[in-house]
Scaffold this active site. Structure first.
Site, PDB file in Angstrom:
ATOM      1  N   SER A 146       0.831  -1.211   0.000  1.00  0.00           N
ATOM      2  CA  SER A 146       0.000   0.000   0.000  1.00  0.00           C
ATOM      3  C   SER A 146       0.860   1.254   0.000  1.00  0.00           C
ATOM      4  O   SER A 146       1.764   1.395   0.825  1.00  0.00           O
ATOM      5  CB  SER A 146      -0.872   0.047   1.263  1.00  0.00           C
ATOM      6  OG  SER A 146      -1.731  -1.055   1.307  1.00  0.00           O
ATOM      7  N   HIS A 166      -3.706   0.106  -4.624  1.00  0.00           N
ATOM      8  CA  HIS A 166      -3.188  -1.087  -5.296  1.00  0.00           C
ATOM      9  C   HIS A 166      -3.637  -1.069  -6.748  1.00  0.00           C
ATOM     10  O   HIS A 166      -4.809  -1.236  -7.040  1.00  0.00           O
ATOM     11  CB  HIS A 166      -3.701  -2.353  -4.594  1.00  0.00           C
ATOM     12  CG  HIS A 166      -3.156  -2.527  -3.217  1.00  0.00           C
ATOM     13  ND1 HIS A 166      -2.011  -3.227  -2.963  1.00  0.00           N
ATOM     14  CD2 HIS A 166      -3.569  -2.060  -2.035  1.00  0.00           C
ATOM     15  CE1 HIS A 166      -1.759  -3.196  -1.674  1.00  0.00           C
ATOM     16  NE2 HIS A 166      -2.695  -2.491  -1.073  1.00  0.00           N
ATOM     17  N   HIS A 225      -5.285  -9.377  -0.489  1.00  0.00           N
ATOM     18  CA  HIS A 225      -5.147  -9.609   0.944  1.00  0.00           C
ATOM     19  C   HIS A 225      -6.129 -10.688   1.378  1.00  0.00           C
ATOM     20  O   HIS A 225      -7.211 -10.823   0.795  1.00  0.00           O
ATOM     21  CB  HIS A 225      -5.468  -8.322   1.721  1.00  0.00           C
ATOM     22  CG  HIS A 225      -4.585  -7.176   1.362  1.00  0.00           C
ATOM     23  ND1 HIS A 225      -4.813  -6.387   0.262  1.00  0.00           N
ATOM     24  CD2 HIS A 225      -3.453  -6.705   1.949  1.00  0.00           C
ATOM     25  CE1 HIS A 225      -3.855  -5.468   0.189  1.00  0.00           C
ATOM     26  NE2 HIS A 225      -3.021  -5.637   1.196  1.00  0.00           N
ATOM     27  N   TYR A 248      -8.029 -10.636   3.810  1.00  0.00           N
ATOM     28  CA  TYR A 248      -9.315 -10.069   4.260  1.00  0.00           C
ATOM     29  C   TYR A 248     -10.270  -9.789   3.116  1.00  0.00           C
ATOM     30  O   TYR A 248     -11.455  -9.558   3.333  1.00  0.00           O
ATOM     31  CB  TYR A 248      -9.100  -8.801   5.098  1.00  0.00           C
ATOM     32  CG  TYR A 248      -8.420  -7.655   4.370  1.00  0.00           C
ATOM     33  CD1 TYR A 248      -9.075  -6.917   3.389  1.00  0.00           C
ATOM     34  CD2 TYR A 248      -7.109  -7.311   4.673  1.00  0.00           C
ATOM     35  CE1 TYR A 248      -8.453  -5.881   2.723  1.00  0.00           C
ATOM     36  CE2 TYR A 248      -6.470  -6.282   4.019  1.00  0.00           C
ATOM     37  CZ  TYR A 248      -7.145  -5.570   3.047  1.00  0.00           C
ATOM     38  OH  TYR A 248      -6.509  -4.554   2.380  1.00  0.00           O
ATOM     39  N   GLU A 249      -9.781  -9.821   1.866  1.00  0.00           N
ATOM     40  CA  GLU A 249     -10.694  -9.594   0.744  1.00  0.00           C
ATOM     41  C   GLU A 249     -11.612 -10.796   0.552  1.00  0.00           C
ATOM     42  O   GLU A 249     -12.642 -10.701  -0.110  1.00  0.00           O
ATOM     43  CB  GLU A 249      -9.912  -9.260  -0.530  1.00  0.00           C
ATOM     44  CG  GLU A 249      -9.273  -7.869  -0.446  1.00  0.00           C
ATOM     45  CD  GLU A 249      -8.326  -7.554  -1.594  1.00  0.00           C
ATOM     46  OE1 GLU A 249      -8.795  -7.503  -2.739  1.00  0.00           O
ATOM     47  OE2 GLU A 249      -7.122  -7.366  -1.342  1.00  0.00           O
ATOM     48  N   ALA A 269       3.308  -1.911   3.941  1.00  0.00           N
ATOM     49  CA  ALA A 269       3.160  -0.913   5.003  1.00  0.00           C
ATOM     50  C   ALA A 269       2.840  -1.677   6.281  1.00  0.00           C
ATOM     51  O   ALA A 269       2.206  -2.737   6.234  1.00  0.00           O
ATOM     52  CB  ALA A 269       2.029   0.046   4.655  1.00  0.00           C
ATOM     53  N   MET A 285      -1.236  -6.596   7.333  1.00  0.00           N
ATOM     54  CA  MET A 285      -2.304  -7.500   6.892  1.00  0.00           C
ATOM     55  C   MET A 285      -1.932  -8.240   5.613  1.00  0.00           C
ATOM     56  O   MET A 285      -2.803  -8.612   4.826  1.00  0.00           O
ATOM     57  CB  MET A 285      -3.596  -6.701   6.675  1.00  0.00           C
ATOM     58  CG  MET A 285      -4.071  -5.932   7.897  1.00  0.00           C
ATOM     59  SD  MET A 285      -5.512  -4.932   7.514  1.00  0.00           S
ATOM     60  CE  MET A 285      -5.579  -3.865   8.974  1.00  0.00           C
ATOM     61  N   SER A 286      -0.634  -8.430   5.375  1.00  0.00           N
ATOM     62  CA  SER A 286      -0.239  -9.054   4.100  1.00  0.00           C
ATOM     63  C   SER A 286       1.050  -9.832   4.287  1.00  0.00           C
ATOM     64  O   SER A 286       1.377 -10.253   5.394  1.00  0.00           O
ATOM     65  CB  SER A 286      -0.046  -7.949   3.055  1.00  0.00           C
ATOM     66  OG  SER A 286       1.015  -7.092   3.430  1.00  0.00           O
ATOM     67  N   ASN A 305       2.956   3.888  10.999  1.00  0.00           N
ATOM     68  CA  ASN A 305       2.322   4.375  12.232  1.00  0.00           C
ATOM     69  C   ASN A 305       2.783   3.515  13.405  1.00  0.00           C
ATOM     70  O   ASN A 305       3.247   2.389  13.206  1.00  0.00           O
ATOM     71  CB  ASN A 305       0.790   4.276  12.112  1.00  0.00           C
ATOM     72  CG  ASN A 305       0.341   2.860  11.763  1.00  0.00           C
ATOM     73  OD1 ASN A 305       0.362   2.462  10.592  1.00  0.00           O
ATOM     74  ND2 ASN A 305      -0.027   2.097  12.766  1.00  0.00           N
ATOM     75  N   HIS A 325      -6.546   3.887   6.830  1.00  0.00           N
ATOM     76  CA  HIS A 325      -5.944   3.538   5.540  1.00  0.00           C
ATOM     77  C   HIS A 325      -5.382   4.772   4.829  1.00  0.00           C
ATOM     78  O   HIS A 325      -4.320   4.707   4.211  1.00  0.00           O
ATOM     79  CB  HIS A 325      -6.970   2.814   4.662  1.00  0.00           C
ATOM     80  CG  HIS A 325      -6.363   2.208   3.428  1.00  0.00           C
ATOM     81  ND1 HIS A 325      -5.357   1.276   3.486  1.00  0.00           N
ATOM     82  CD2 HIS A 325      -6.607   2.417   2.111  1.00  0.00           C
ATOM     83  CE1 HIS A 325      -4.997   0.929   2.249  1.00  0.00           C
ATOM     84  NE2 HIS A 325      -5.743   1.613   1.408  1.00  0.00           N
TER      85      HIS A 325
HETATM   86  N1  HPA Z   1      -1.906  -2.548  11.578  1.00  0.00           N
HETATM   87  C1  HPA Z   1      -2.127  -3.374  10.538  1.00  0.00           C
HETATM   88  N2  HPA Z   1      -1.786  -3.103   9.300  1.00  0.00           N
HETATM   89  C2  HPA Z   1      -1.180  -1.910   9.065  1.00  0.00           C
HETATM   90  C3  HPA Z   1      -0.914  -1.010  10.097  1.00  0.00           C
HETATM   91  C4  HPA Z   1      -1.307  -1.339  11.431  1.00  0.00           C
HETATM   92  O1  HPA Z   1      -1.102  -0.572  12.409  1.00  0.00           O
HETATM   93  N3  HPA Z   1      -0.305   0.064   9.529  1.00  0.00           N
HETATM   94  C5  HPA Z   1      -0.192  -0.202   8.208  1.00  0.00           C
HETATM   95  N4  HPA Z   1      -0.721  -1.405   7.914  1.00  0.00           N
END
Ligand code: HPA
Length: 280
Positions: free
Chosen positions: A30, A61, A83, A85-86, A113, A211-212, A235, A247
């Site tokens: 991402s 994406h 992902h 989750y999709e 990310a 998440m990937s 973050n 996001h």
């Molecule tokens: N958690 C999960 N996925 C992420 C995060 C997070 O804090 N930051 C970027 N992708």
């Protein structure tokens, strides 16, 4: 079935980019898709033209494969991933990675990310993935095994290739990019973690959460590709700071850090033909 789709996709790749046999497959996470635009002599193929490839639905994406040269190496860059989750399953992911291998790749470089689980590792830092914890509750190899592709019970010891990690350390030092290795925990999403879950992941020994990336690593190791990867911290994990975790923020923070990742990746690719003190 997966295998034949992968062979068809590899044939399409060869047809679009004759004479370029990719050596390194790269998956951009991402907000990091812009790195593909740096590829020289680039040919972009929409996933829709590659049999069995995923059609990503998430903002940030693009959904295309870019063939070209980065850091002097022939590469195949996936701009956009699917992902867990999709909810579409892992078939397209398997096909795409098997196609990269069939097209010629022997290394898969994963980027993503991620949230940091360490207060001292803030947004913009790059964490080279040394190992992972699969918290997805599933595995992309669930289902019948094709023993022509890989073993039923593949090992994930040294899944994140030690020699490639050493190369990333050397290149980081040379470029003045602080080097940090860590464990990446894959969390299913799509909701972000709760503060309690972030505390749990810290206790489990993870440095980053996203998440990937873990499914790609598992599929790639299963079929014999070497794997390296970097998480770009966008973050601090939820509850570790008052900053936003959403996001839009992820996309903006990842784009800001993409320059360092691009330098590191380009340097890594540049060095690939240099012997590494006896390590391949
Ligand atoms: N958690 C999960 N996925 C992420 C995060 C997070 O804090 N930051 C970027 N992708």
């Amino acid at each position: 079935m997966t295998a034949s789709l992968a062979v068809q996709a590899a044939a399409e790749i060869a047809r679009h980019a004759p004479g370029l046999t990719p050596r390194v497959g790269i998956i951009l996470g991402s907000g990091l898709g812009g790195i593909a635009d740096r590829a020289e002599g680039a040919v972009a193929i929409p996933y829709t033209e590659l049999p069995g490839f995923p059609v990503p639905s998430v903002e940030g994406h693009a959904g295309r494969l870019v063939l070209g040269r980065l850091g002097g190496q022939p590469v195949a860059v996936m701009q956009g991933r699917v992902h867990a989750y999709e909810g579409a399953g892992f078939g397209a992911l398997r096909t795409a990675i098997h196609a990269l291998k069939a097209a010629g790749c022997d290394i898969l470089f994963l980027t993503c990310a991620a949230g940091s689980l360490r207060l001292e590792v803030g947004p913009g830092r790059i964490v080279t993935i040394a190992d992972h914890i699969n918290m997805l509750g599933t595995n992309p190899l669930v289902g019948p095994n094709d023993s022509a592709v890989g073993p039923r019970f593949p090992s994930l010891q040294d899944a994140w290739d030690p020699a490639l990690r050493r190369r990333l350390a050397v290149v980081s030092d040379r470029l003045g990019i602080p080097f940090l290795e860590g464990v990446y925990a894959a969390y299913l999403g799509p909701s972000f973690e709760t503060p309690a879950e972030v505390r749990m992941l810290r206790l489990l020994g993870a440095e980053a959460v996203g998440m990937s990336t873990v499914p790609e690593c598992i599929v790639a190791r299963h079929c014999g590709l070497r794997v390296a990867g970097c998480a770009v911290i966008t973050n601090l994990g939820v509850g570790l700071s008052d900053g936003p975790v959403n996001h839009e923020h992820t996309l903006a923070a990842a784009s800001a850090a993409a320059a360092d990742l691009e330098r590191l990746l380009t340097g890594f690719l540049n060095d690939l033909d240099t012997p590494d003190e006896g390590h391949p």
